[in-house]
Design a protein around this motif. Structure first.
Motif, PDB file in Angstrom:
ATOM      1  N   TYR A 147     -12.473 -70.095 -15.054  1.00  0.00           N
ATOM      2  CA  TYR A 147     -12.003 -70.288 -16.425  1.00  0.00           C
ATOM      3  C   TYR A 147     -12.967 -69.635 -17.404  1.00  0.00           C
ATOM      4  CZ  TYR A 147      -8.824 -73.622 -14.325  1.00  0.00           C
ATOM      5  OH  TYR A 147      -7.851 -74.195 -13.564  1.00  0.00           O
ATOM      6  N   PRO A 148     -12.512 -69.381 -18.634  1.00  0.00           N
ATOM      7  CA  PRO A 148     -13.403 -68.777 -19.645  1.00  0.00           C
ATOM      8  C   PRO A 148     -14.530 -69.738 -20.052  1.00  0.00           C
ATOM      9  CG  PRO A 148     -11.089 -68.683 -20.351  1.00  0.00           C
ATOM     10  CD  PRO A 148     -11.146 -69.540 -19.131  1.00  0.00           C
ATOM     11  N   ILE A 149     -15.572 -69.169 -20.628  1.00  0.00           N
ATOM     12  CA  ILE A 149     -16.673 -69.970 -21.166  1.00  0.00           C
ATOM     13  C   ILE A 149     -16.188 -70.729 -22.403  1.00  0.00           C
ATOM     14  CG2 ILE A 149     -18.919 -69.833 -22.341  1.00  0.00           C
ATOM     15  CD1 ILE A 149     -19.570 -67.435 -20.535  1.00  0.00           C
ATOM     16  N   ARG A 150     -16.577 -71.995 -22.481  1.00  0.00           N
ATOM     17  CA  ARG A 150     -16.300 -72.810 -23.672  1.00  0.00           C
ATOM     18  C   ARG A 150     -17.616 -73.049 -24.386  1.00  0.00           C
ATOM     19  NH1 ARG A 150     -13.674 -78.128 -22.070  1.00  0.00           N
ATOM     20  NH2 ARG A 150     -13.962 -78.401 -24.281  1.00  0.00           N
ATOM     21  N   LYS A 151     -17.589 -72.921 -25.719  1.00  0.00           N
ATOM     22  CA  LYS A 151     -18.783 -73.154 -26.535  1.00  0.00           C
ATOM     23  C   LYS A 151     -18.482 -74.272 -27.513  1.00  0.00           C
ATOM     24  CE  LYS A 151     -20.096 -68.322 -26.354  1.00  0.00           C
ATOM     25  NZ  LYS A 151     -20.523 -67.146 -27.059  1.00  0.00           N
ATOM     26  N   TYR A 152     -19.444 -75.155 -27.677  1.00  0.00           N
ATOM     27  CA  TYR A 152     -19.302 -76.195 -28.687  1.00  0.00           C
ATOM     28  C   TYR A 152     -20.680 -76.660 -29.135  1.00  0.00           C
ATOM     29  CZ  TYR A 152     -19.629 -79.113 -24.478  1.00  0.00           C
ATOM     30  OH  TYR A 152     -20.020 -79.671 -23.297  1.00  0.00           O
ATOM     31  N   THR A 153     -20.690 -77.420 -30.232  1.00  0.00           N
ATOM     32  CA  THR A 153     -21.934 -77.911 -30.816  1.00  0.00           C
ATOM     33  C   THR A 153     -22.041 -79.405 -30.579  1.00  0.00           C
ATOM     34  OG1 THR A 153     -21.762 -76.223 -32.527  1.00  0.00           O
ATOM     35  CG2 THR A 153     -23.280 -78.033 -32.955  1.00  0.00           C
ATOM     36  N   ARG A 154     -23.193 -79.853 -30.096  1.00  0.00           N
ATOM     37  CA  ARG A 154     -23.429 -81.290 -29.901  1.00  0.00           C
ATOM     38  C   ARG A 154     -23.488 -81.964 -31.261  1.00  0.00           C
ATOM     39  NH1 ARG A 154     -26.657 -82.961 -24.812  1.00  0.00           N
ATOM     40  NH2 ARG A 154     -26.699 -84.852 -26.038  1.00  0.00           N
ATOM     41  N   ASP A 163     -24.907 -84.879 -31.976  1.00  0.00           N
ATOM     42  CA  ASP A 163     -26.164 -85.580 -32.246  1.00  0.00           C
ATOM     43  C   ASP A 163     -27.333 -84.651 -32.565  1.00  0.00           C
ATOM     44  OD1 ASP A 163     -26.227 -84.606 -29.666  1.00  0.00           O
ATOM     45  OD2 ASP A 163     -27.092 -86.403 -28.771  1.00  0.00           O
ATOM     46  N   SER A 164     -27.290 -83.397 -32.088  1.00  0.00           N
ATOM     47  CA  SER A 164     -28.457 -82.536 -32.263  1.00  0.00           C
ATOM     48  C   SER A 164     -28.129 -81.159 -32.834  1.00  0.00           C
ATOM     49  CB  SER A 164     -29.169 -82.354 -30.924  1.00  0.00           C
ATOM     50  OG  SER A 164     -28.332 -81.638 -30.035  1.00  0.00           O
ATOM     51  N   GLU A 165     -26.855 -80.846 -33.008  1.00  0.00           N
ATOM     52  CA  GLU A 165     -26.416 -79.517 -33.472  1.00  0.00           C
ATOM     53  C   GLU A 165     -26.739 -78.396 -32.484  1.00  0.00           C
ATOM     54  OE1 GLU A 165     -24.484 -79.050 -36.300  1.00  0.00           O
ATOM     55  OE2 GLU A 165     -24.503 -81.239 -36.303  1.00  0.00           O
ATOM     56  N   ASP A 166     -27.168 -78.740 -31.250  1.00  0.00           N
ATOM     57  CA  ASP A 166     -27.435 -77.722 -30.233  1.00  0.00           C
ATOM     58  C   ASP A 166     -26.131 -77.075 -29.787  1.00  0.00           C
ATOM     59  OD1 ASP A 166     -30.120 -78.315 -30.255  1.00  0.00           O
ATOM     60  OD2 ASP A 166     -30.058 -79.566 -28.450  1.00  0.00           O
ATOM     61  N   GLN A 167     -26.190 -75.765 -29.506  1.00  0.00           N
ATOM     62  CA  GLN A 167     -25.040 -75.045 -28.965  1.00  0.00           C
ATOM     63  C   GLN A 167     -25.000 -75.266 -27.458  1.00  0.00           C
ATOM     64  OE1 GLN A 167     -22.940 -74.260 -31.602  1.00  0.00           O
ATOM     65  NE2 GLN A 167     -22.608 -72.320 -30.616  1.00  0.00           N
ATOM     66  N   ILE A 168     -23.862 -75.666 -26.946  1.00  0.00           N
ATOM     67  CA  ILE A 168     -23.681 -75.901 -25.515  1.00  0.00           C
ATOM     68  C   ILE A 168     -22.615 -74.929 -25.017  1.00  0.00           C
ATOM     69  CG2 ILE A 168     -22.953 -77.577 -23.772  1.00  0.00           C
ATOM     70  CD1 ILE A 168     -25.346 -78.650 -25.077  1.00  0.00           C
ATOM     71  N   GLU A 169     -22.831 -74.381 -23.828  1.00  0.00           N
ATOM     72  CA  GLU A 169     -21.812 -73.555 -23.184  1.00  0.00           C
ATOM     73  C   GLU A 169     -21.518 -74.146 -21.816  1.00  0.00           C
ATOM     74  OE1 GLU A 169     -22.380 -69.038 -24.752  1.00  0.00           O
ATOM     75  OE2 GLU A 169     -23.693 -69.662 -23.115  1.00  0.00           O
ATOM     76  N   GLY A 220     -10.516 -79.386   1.228  1.00  0.00           N
ATOM     77  CA  GLY A 220     -10.098 -79.830  -0.091  1.00  0.00           C
ATOM     78  C   GLY A 220     -10.550 -78.891  -1.181  1.00  0.00           C
ATOM     79  N   SER A 221     -10.298 -79.320  -2.428  1.00  0.00           N
ATOM     80  CA  SER A 221     -10.687 -78.523  -3.590  1.00  0.00           C
ATOM     81  C   SER A 221     -11.331 -79.445  -4.616  1.00  0.00           C
ATOM     82  CB  SER A 221      -9.461 -77.822  -4.186  1.00  0.00           C
ATOM     83  OG  SER A 221      -8.509 -78.772  -4.626  1.00  0.00           O
ATOM     84  N   ILE A 222     -12.088 -78.851  -5.527  1.00  0.00           N
ATOM     85  CA  ILE A 222     -12.781 -79.616  -6.555  1.00  0.00           C
ATOM     86  C   ILE A 222     -13.128 -78.673  -7.711  1.00  0.00           C
ATOM     87  CG2 ILE A 222     -15.131 -79.261  -5.649  1.00  0.00           C
ATOM     88  CD1 ILE A 222     -15.605 -82.308  -6.253  1.00  0.00           C
ATOM     89  N   ARG A 223     -13.275 -79.257  -8.891  1.00  0.00           N
ATOM     90  CA  ARG A 223     -13.737 -78.476 -10.043  1.00  0.00           C
ATOM     91  C   ARG A 223     -15.263 -78.462 -10.063  1.00  0.00           C
ATOM     92  NH1 ARG A 223     -11.100 -81.614 -14.679  1.00  0.00           N
ATOM     93  NH2 ARG A 223     -11.693 -83.182 -13.180  1.00  0.00           N
ATOM     94  N   VAL A 224     -15.811 -77.342 -10.549  1.00  0.00           N
ATOM     95  CA  VAL A 224     -17.256 -77.168 -10.696  1.00  0.00           C
ATOM     96  C   VAL A 224     -17.511 -76.798 -12.156  1.00  0.00           C
ATOM     97  CG1 VAL A 224     -19.283 -75.808 -10.013  1.00  0.00           C
ATOM     98  CG2 VAL A 224     -17.513 -76.351  -8.319  1.00  0.00           C
ATOM     99  N   LYS A 225     -18.391 -77.547 -12.830  1.00  0.00           N
ATOM    100  CA  LYS A 225     -18.772 -77.223 -14.211  1.00  0.00           C
ATOM    101  C   LYS A 225     -20.130 -76.559 -14.202  1.00  0.00           C
ATOM    102  CE  LYS A 225     -16.234 -79.863 -17.325  1.00  0.00           C
ATOM    103  NZ  LYS A 225     -15.678 -79.581 -18.484  1.00  0.00           N
ATOM    104  N   LEU A 226     -20.192 -75.372 -14.789  1.00  0.00           N
ATOM    105  CA  LEU A 226     -21.428 -74.613 -14.919  1.00  0.00           C
ATOM    106  C   LEU A 226     -21.919 -74.788 -16.356  1.00  0.00           C
ATOM    107  CD1 LEU A 226     -20.116 -71.317 -13.281  1.00  0.00           C
ATOM    108  CD2 LEU A 226     -21.395 -73.136 -12.160  1.00  0.00           C
ATOM    109  N   TRP A 227     -23.131 -75.274 -16.524  1.00  0.00           N
ATOM    110  CA  TRP A 227     -23.664 -75.579 -17.854  1.00  0.00           C
ATOM    111  C   TRP A 227     -24.670 -74.533 -18.304  1.00  0.00           C
ATOM    112  CZ3 TRP A 227     -21.464 -79.181 -20.775  1.00  0.00           C
ATOM    113  CH2 TRP A 227     -20.652 -80.125 -20.148  1.00  0.00           C
ATOM    114  N   ASN A 228     -24.625 -74.222 -19.593  1.00  0.00           N
ATOM    115  CA  ASN A 228     -25.567 -73.364 -20.305  1.00  0.00           C
ATOM    116  C   ASN A 228     -25.740 -72.015 -19.626  1.00  0.00           C
ATOM    117  OD1 ASN A 228     -25.874 -75.187 -22.425  1.00  0.00           O
ATOM    118  ND2 ASN A 228     -27.257 -76.415 -21.192  1.00  0.00           N
ATOM    119  N   LYS A 229     -26.963 -71.651 -19.192  1.00  0.00           N
ATOM    120  CA  LYS A 229     -27.166 -70.290 -18.659  1.00  0.00           C
ATOM    121  C   LYS A 229     -26.302 -70.024 -17.426  1.00  0.00           C
ATOM    122  CE  LYS A 229     -31.351 -70.923 -15.856  1.00  0.00           C
ATOM    123  NZ  LYS A 229     -31.495 -72.102 -15.275  1.00  0.00           N
TER     124      LYS A 229
END
Length: 180
Positions: A29-36, A38-44, A55-64
């Protein structure tokens, strides 16, 4: 530090830590960007859907790591090795593998026969009889695809491509929606 163990998708449960998986990519899936708030930090983050023989499962890749699939030129069908992941509950209550700063994802070039390929898990239109997640379906497009736009509850514009997929002799049809 807990020793890491190679596991399969069937062995995963919410709360598991330090997991290692070797899996095949079903979708990226495409990268999603949002702002926290509580801290205004940018999260991807970015989601992959992966599978193994069980079986199958979703994997979430955070930040870098959200950029990893692009940097590694990953595509559906590639086998990847995931290291030092942890399992959290998704919004639907199902386990989701999360990969953070201490995790890694890399292309696996050996043992390519150990996990079925996309062709092996493909279903014909006739075989789709119940609601299922994370499937590969083969059929004939029977209607001109159309794009539908709508606003989600947050006011973001979303798109869906909709069409009809048929079996070879046109005796069974499935409505297909491809999101975003």
């Amino acid at each position: 530090n807990t020793p890491q163990t190679q596991v399969g998708i069937k062995d995963l449960y919410v709360g598991a830590r330090d997991i290692n998986l070797t899996v095949r990519i079903l979708s990226i899936y495409p990268i999603r960007k949002y702002t926290r708030k509580d801290s205004e930090d940018q999260i991807e983050n970015r989601t992959l859907t992966v599978f193994d023989g069980d079986g199958s499962i979703r994997v979430k890749l955070w930040n870098k790591l959200a950029h990893g699939p692009d940097e590694l030129r990953l595509k559906p069908g590639d086998i990847v090795k995931i290291t030092n992941g942890y399992i959290k509950s998704g919004l639907d209550g199902k386990p989701v593998v999360n990969l953070g700063d201490s995790s890694n994802i890399e292309l696996e070039t050996e043992n390519r026969e150990s996990i079925p390929d996309l062709e092996a898990i493909k279903l014909d239109v006739d075989k789709v009889t119940i609601e299922r997640e994370h499937v590969v379906i083969e059929g004939i497009i029977k209607s001109a695809p159309r794009i539908v736009e709508f606003s989600d509850p947050r006011g973001e514009i979303k798109k869906s491509l909709q069409t009809i997929l048929s079996n070879n002799d046109s005796t069974r049809n499935l409505r297909v929606a491809i999101w975003n």
